[in-house]
Design an enzyme around this catalytic site. Structure first.
Site, PDB file in Angstrom:
ATOM      1  N   ASN A   1      -0.876 -10.267  -0.773  1.00  0.00           N
ATOM      2  CA  ASN A   1      -0.104 -10.030   0.208  1.00  0.00           C
ATOM      3  C   ASN A   1      -0.661 -10.441   1.517  1.00  0.00           C
ATOM      4  O   ASN A   1      -1.636 -11.570   1.368  1.00  0.00           O
ATOM      5  CB  ASN A   1      -1.480  -8.501   0.681  1.00  0.00           C
ATOM      6  CG  ASN A   1      -0.622  -7.376   0.037  1.00  0.00           C
ATOM      7  OD1 ASN A   1       0.429  -7.411  -0.646  1.00  0.00           O
ATOM      8  ND2 ASN A   1      -2.014  -6.881  -1.233  1.00  0.00           N
ATOM      9  N   PHE A   2       0.146 -10.519   2.382  1.00  0.00           N
ATOM     10  CA  PHE A   2       0.296 -11.195   3.671  1.00  0.00           C
ATOM     11  C   PHE A   2       0.406 -12.984   3.615  1.00  0.00           C
ATOM     12  O   PHE A   2       0.146 -13.464   4.460  1.00  0.00           O
ATOM     13  CB  PHE A   2      -0.965 -11.247   4.578  1.00  0.00           C
ATOM     14  CG  PHE A   2      -1.422  -9.447   4.495  1.00  0.00           C
ATOM     15  CD1 PHE A   2      -0.150  -8.766   5.540  1.00  0.00           C
ATOM     16  CD2 PHE A   2      -1.785  -8.834   4.297  1.00  0.00           C
ATOM     17  CE1 PHE A   2       0.003  -7.228   5.522  1.00  0.00           C
ATOM     18  CE2 PHE A   2      -2.455  -7.280   4.149  1.00  0.00           C
ATOM     19  CZ  PHE A   2      -1.154  -6.351   4.907  1.00  0.00           C
ATOM     20  N   ARG A   3       0.921 -13.495   2.457  1.00  0.00           N
ATOM     21  CA  ARG A   3       1.342 -15.100   2.291  1.00  0.00           C
ATOM     22  C   ARG A   3       0.630 -15.692   2.326  1.00  0.00           C
ATOM     23  O   ARG A   3       0.301 -16.819   2.174  1.00  0.00           O
ATOM     24  CB  ARG A   3       2.857 -15.196   3.274  1.00  0.00           C
ATOM     25  CG  ARG A   3       3.524 -14.387   3.513  1.00  0.00           C
ATOM     26  CD  ARG A   3       5.090 -14.550   2.082  1.00  0.00           C
ATOM     27  NE  ARG A   3       5.211 -15.505   1.996  1.00  0.00           N
ATOM     28  CZ  ARG A   3       6.018 -16.312   0.831  1.00  0.00           C
ATOM     29  NH1 ARG A   3       6.423 -14.771  -0.015  1.00  0.00           N
ATOM     30  NH2 ARG A   3       6.341 -16.939   0.302  1.00  0.00           N
ATOM     31  N   MET A   4      -0.615 -14.773   1.787  1.00  0.00           N
ATOM     32  CA  MET A   4      -2.191 -15.380   1.251  1.00  0.00           C
ATOM     33  C   MET A   4      -2.232 -15.934  -0.122  1.00  0.00           C
ATOM     34  O   MET A   4      -3.127 -15.403  -0.744  1.00  0.00           O
ATOM     35  CB  MET A   4      -3.232 -14.451   2.446  1.00  0.00           C
ATOM     36  CG  MET A   4      -3.351 -14.099   3.520  1.00  0.00           C
ATOM     37  SD  MET A   4      -4.542 -13.647   4.339  1.00  0.00           S
ATOM     38  CE  MET A   4      -4.580 -13.326   6.182  1.00  0.00           C
TER      39      MET A   4
END
Length: 195
Positions: free
Chosen positions: A172-175
């Site tokens: 999630n959130f490009r993490m």
């Protein structure tokens, strides 16, 4: 030669992709480059992975075959959307032709129609009309009627011998989590990369 830990990770992910219901979990993007440095990409099917590397089969006289002969460094990318938040496996390495015996053995497992197609298709060449191809198919169906279809001399396998493999795990959130393996001679080292 692939480190067993790397091969185990790949095979576990591939098994998970199969179990996830992915319609073609062995599909991989293959990128090659021509003599002028122009990059081409296409989807091919993985037909085996072992300590040597990743195997696929094709027409050696196709655009990709000619490019690989001229410039054997290629890149592969698997993308399994149904795993976690998405998983990619990126591979860079050098191609080598598999043995004629290995190509023969795989060719013998293909459906007869695919075997005929390997003879009939002048892959990547201009086709003036579909009828021409269908006539070639009919010709080779007649030529090999009532007997096994041998492997054409211009068709066979390659193995991509990796010098880099990255396991990319979406989050999630490009993490994302990224684990990169690099080969130096016969030694593999790993490191984490920022997302």
């Amino acid at each position: 030669m692939l480190k067993p830990e790397i091969l185990d990770t790949f095979n576990t992910l591939l098994d998970q992709a199969v179990a996830s219901g992915d319609p073609e979990p062995n599909a991989m993007n293959l990128s090659s480059v021509d003599a002028a440095g122009r990059v081409s990409s296409r989807i091919v099917l993985l037909k085996g992975a072992d300590q040597r590397g990743f195997r696929f089969f094709t027409n050696y006289e196709s655009d990709k075959g000619v490019q690989i002969d001229d410039h054997p460094q290629v890149a592969l990318c698997f993308h399994w959307k149904r795993l976690r938040e998405g998983v990619q496996v990126r591979v860079e390495g050098t191609t080598r032709k598999v043995t004629a015996e290995e190509s023969d053995a795989y060719f013998a497992t293909r459906p007869r129609g695919s075997q005929i197609g390997a003879w009939a298709s002048l892959q990547s060449q201009t086709l003036a009309a579909r009828d021409t191809f269908e006539q070639r198919v009919a010709h080779f169906e007649q030529q090999f009627a009532d007997r096994n279809v041998p492997r054409p001399p211009h068709w066979g396998g390659y193995v991509v011998e990796p010098d880099m493999i990255e396991f990319w795990y979406g989050a999630n959130f490009r993490m994302h989590e990224r684990v990169r393996w690099d080969r130096h001679g016969q030694t593999w080292t790993s490191r984490l990369l920022y997302p």
